[in-house]
Design an enzyme around this catalytic site. Structure first.
Site, PDB file in Angstrom:
ATOM      1  N   SER A   1       0.825  -1.211   0.000  1.00 32.55           N
ATOM      2  CA  SER A   1       0.000   0.000   0.000  1.00 32.55           C
ATOM      3  C   SER A   1       0.860   1.263   0.000  1.00 32.55           C
ATOM      4  O   SER A   1       0.344   2.366   0.037  1.00 32.55           O
ATOM      5  CB  SER A   1      -0.921   0.014   1.228  1.00 32.55           C
TER       6      SER A   1
ATOM      7  N   THR B   1     -40.213  26.212  -9.668  1.00 35.33           N
ATOM      8  CA  THR B   1     -40.463  24.849  -9.199  1.00 35.33           C
ATOM      9  C   THR B   1     -40.690  24.044 -10.481  1.00 35.33           C
ATOM     10  O   THR B   1     -41.236  24.586 -11.450  1.00 35.33           O
ATOM     11  CB  THR B   1     -41.692  24.736  -8.274  1.00 35.33           C
ATOM     12  N   HIS B   2     -40.237  22.809 -10.515  1.00 33.95           N
ATOM     13  CA  HIS B   2     -40.296  21.986 -11.738  1.00 33.95           C
ATOM     14  C   HIS B   2     -39.569  22.658 -12.896  1.00 33.95           C
ATOM     15  O   HIS B   2     -39.905  22.420 -14.058  1.00 33.95           O
ATOM     16  CB  HIS B   2     -41.745  21.707 -12.168  1.00 33.95           C
TER      17      HIS B   2
ATOM     18  N   SER C   1     -13.902  26.456 -26.950  1.00 31.66           N
ATOM     19  CA  SER C   1     -14.024  25.239 -27.755  1.00 31.66           C
ATOM     20  C   SER C   1     -12.898  25.224 -28.781  1.00 31.66           C
ATOM     21  O   SER C   1     -12.497  26.260 -29.299  1.00 31.66           O
ATOM     22  CB  SER C   1     -15.378  25.232 -28.463  1.00 31.66           C
TER      23      SER C   1
ATOM     24  N   LYS D   1     -17.652  29.869 -28.404  1.00 30.10           N
ATOM     25  CA  LYS D   1     -18.029  29.191 -27.171  1.00 30.10           C
ATOM     26  C   LYS D   1     -17.290  29.670 -25.929  1.00 30.10           C
ATOM     27  O   LYS D   1     -16.121  29.992 -25.972  1.00 30.10           O
ATOM     28  CB  LYS D   1     -17.777  27.674 -27.303  1.00 30.10           C
TER      29      LYS D   1
ATOM     30  N   ASN E   1     -17.425  27.827 -22.256  1.00 29.39           N
ATOM     31  CA  ASN E   1     -18.054  26.705 -21.555  1.00 29.39           C
ATOM     32  C   ASN E   1     -17.803  26.756 -20.047  1.00 29.39           C
ATOM     33  O   ASN E   1     -16.697  27.062 -19.613  1.00 29.39           O
ATOM     34  CB  ASN E   1     -17.533  25.385 -22.106  1.00 29.39           C
TER      35      ASN E   1
ATOM     36  N   GLU F   1     -19.180  22.164 -14.494  1.00 28.63           N
ATOM     37  CA  GLU F   1     -19.542  20.818 -14.973  1.00 28.63           C
ATOM     38  C   GLU F   1     -18.672  19.745 -14.316  1.00 28.63           C
ATOM     39  O   GLU F   1     -19.153  18.674 -13.959  1.00 28.63           O
ATOM     40  CB  GLU F   1     -19.381  20.747 -16.494  1.00 28.63           C
TER      41      GLU F   1
ATOM     42  N   TYR G   1      -9.133  -6.902  12.567  1.00 26.38           N
ATOM     43  CA  TYR G   1      -8.556  -6.376  11.327  1.00 26.38           C
ATOM     44  C   TYR G   1      -8.563  -7.426  10.224  1.00 26.38           C
ATOM     45  O   TYR G   1      -8.353  -8.619  10.465  1.00 26.38           O
ATOM     46  CB  TYR G   1      -7.100  -5.909  11.570  1.00 26.38           C
TER      47      TYR G   1
HETATM   48  N1  ARG Z   1      -1.159  -1.458   5.190  1.00 28.19           N
HETATM   49  C1  ARG Z   1      -2.121  -1.928   6.129  1.00 28.19           C
HETATM   50  C2  ARG Z   1      -3.433  -1.202   5.949  1.00 28.19           C
HETATM   51  O1  ARG Z   1      -3.431  -0.226   5.324  1.00 28.19           O
HETATM   52  C3  ARG Z   1      -1.632  -1.701   7.520  1.00 28.19           C
HETATM   53  C4  ARG Z   1      -2.131  -2.667   8.515  1.00 28.19           C
HETATM   54  C5  ARG Z   1      -1.585  -3.988   8.201  1.00 28.19           C
HETATM   55  N2  ARG Z   1      -1.818  -4.926   9.252  1.00 28.19           N
HETATM   56  C6  ARG Z   1      -1.659  -6.219   9.027  1.00 28.19           C
HETATM   57  N3  ARG Z   1      -1.834  -6.984  10.034  1.00 28.19           N
HETATM   58  N4  ARG Z   1      -1.386  -6.694   7.848  1.00 28.19           N
HETATM   59  O2  ARG Z   1      -4.438  -1.638   6.411  1.00 28.19           O
END
Ligand code: ARG
Length: 456
Positions: A23, A155-156, A277, A283, A285, A290, A317
């Protein structure tokens, strides 16, 4: 490369598997929170006699060096160390030697990641509240200039009754006020420390959770270790609040898009927030409006992602929960960006007062008023409604408006009509009189502005 948790393993995962599980590409955003959390943890470990003072001091110094490097973007994160927690721990031991390995005493990545994300959320929610405040003050300033600018209320999406443009702006002010309240209220649940919950069950070490909570400026601690490491409802709540704000912004954007069209011409968006554009030279825009409307979909998507990730997870967890971060980070970025752009766009907007006022002089939005005129003369509302409906039809057939009808036609419709009807029907007067509490009358709007100013 051996893992920090590699003791019981005889084989190592291939790099592509590591990449799937890592991660670090996104949770490096939590680097400061992670180090700050660790500094509090090690301070507590030493205060509680779990680590020797010198050891703790060495670790703390190492963490402070890393924090300074983080502030200068000098840290080099590696996928092989999986996530922000293990990357920092590795960097720490590189910095201070084997004693760095003592930092993780009485702690798990499970309470660590929960702590990081609580700290992160607290910081971001506080800054989003400030952004909302800023937007609200821009809206109040604009409303103040346009208390007596009248334009059609719908309204509407059909012309309904003339209203004050300032009143319309203040409608959004109050939506954002509730959004702000929701965020402030949610801080109560965000501002809670999970640190010390361990992997799931607490720890045998004589830790002091209240102390780490205090050091990290949390207002409370989680009462249950399983809950502390499993709770992501504060993130779902944030995504829900973010969705609500985006929904409000999106409706406002939709109105700006309509109002800036050739058909309405009620406002002009500044060149600074519009685009041209590549093909059609004429144009201009309303791209930013948007885009905010479009980005609302992303934020709703994140809310649905989180709800779905969490729905079947047994305590405590689970790695699934690593999937909480990207939607939350994306929502924060999208919401903050949208609020900043929207506020800037409103600061620079041009209001075409004349076009607005002209619109209400060429419609039937004063028809309710005509019915009320008859009601004032004692005619039951339902009967008045019918009489006015017929007069409107007559106007439509003759391509005129109610103020163009001659007196004899009015008299024909009801003997109650008198000369004063023309003044009574004038759109400006129509708006001016609606001074019921929360109404669009000029003095009611002025009072609302005073009330609004107290909230920012
Ligand atoms: N990278 C993990 C997360 O974002 C951290 C916690 C990981 N804990 C574990 N027991 N693998 O959730």
């Amino acid at each position: 490369m051996s893992k920090l948790w590699g003791g019981r393993f005889t084989q190592t995962a291939e790099q592509w598997v590591d990449e799937f599980g890592a991660s670090i590409s996104f949770d490096q955003q939590l680097v400061k929170e992670d180090i700050t959390g660790s500094i509090a943890h090690v301070t507590m470990l030493s205060k509680c006699g779990i680590l020797a003072e010198e050891e703790a001091e060495t670790i703390k110094k190492g963490l402070e060096t890393l924090l300074a490097k983080a502030e200068n973007n000098e840290l080099d994160f590696k996928v092989e160390y999986e996530d922000i927690h293990l990357n920092i721990e590795k960097m720490l031991t590189d910095e201070v030697g084997a004693v760095g390995g003592k930092l993780h005493t009485a702690r798990s990545r499970n309470d660590q990641v929960a702590t990081d994300i609580h700290l992160y959320m607290k910081k971001e929610v506080t800054s989003i509240i400030e952004q909302l405040n800023r937007l609200q003050s821009v809206l109040v300033q604009l409303a103040e200039k346009h208390v007596e600018t009248i334009f059609p209320g719908y309204t509407h999406l059909q012309r309904a009754q003339p209203i004050s443009f300032g009143h319309h702006l203040l409608a959004y002010f109050w939506m954002f006020e509730r959004d702000k309240e929701r965020l402030s209220e949610s801080l109560k649940r965000i501002n809670v420390s999970p640190l010390g919950a361990g992997a799931l069950s607490g720890t045998t070490f004589p830790i002091d959770r209240e102390l780490t909570a205090k050091l990290l400026d949390f207002g409370a601690v989680y009462k249950n270790s399983l809950d502390a490491v499993s709770d992501r409802d504060f993130l779902i709540e944030f995504c829900s609040n973010a969705s609500m704000i985006m929904m409000h912004l999106s409706r406002f954007c939709e109105e700006l898009i309509l109002w800036s069209s050739q058909e309405f011409q009620f406002v002009e968006i500044s060149d600074k927030y519009a685009t041209g554009s590549s093909m059609m030279p004429q144009k201009k825009n309303p791209d930013m409006a948007e885009l905010i409307r479009g980005k609302t979909g992303r934020v709703y998507g994140s809310l649905m992602t989180l709800l779905t990730v969490m729905k079947g997870l047994p305590l405590a967890y689970n790695k699934d929960m690593q999937e909480d971060k990207e939607p939350v980070f994306d929502s924060v970025k999208t919401l903050k960006g949208s609020l900043a752009i929207f506020t800037g766009m409103m600061e620079e907007i041009t209001v075409n007062k004349d076009k607005m006022e002209k619109a209400v002089s060429q419609d039937f939005s004063n028809a309710t008023e005509l019915a009320d005129y008859l009601v004032n003369k004692g005619i039951p509302f339902r009967e008045a409604h019918e009489i006015v409906g017929k007069l409107v039809l007559r106007c439509i057939e003759n391509h005129i408006y109610l103020l163009d009808l001659p007196m004899n036609i009015y008299k024909e419709a009801s003997s109650c009509f008198e000369e004063d009807v023309y003044d009574f029907l004038h759109p400006y007067k129509v708006v001016e009189r609606r001074n019921s509490l929360g109404g669009t009358g000029f003095s009611a709007v002025q009072a609302a502005i005073e009330e609004a100013k107290k909230r920012i």
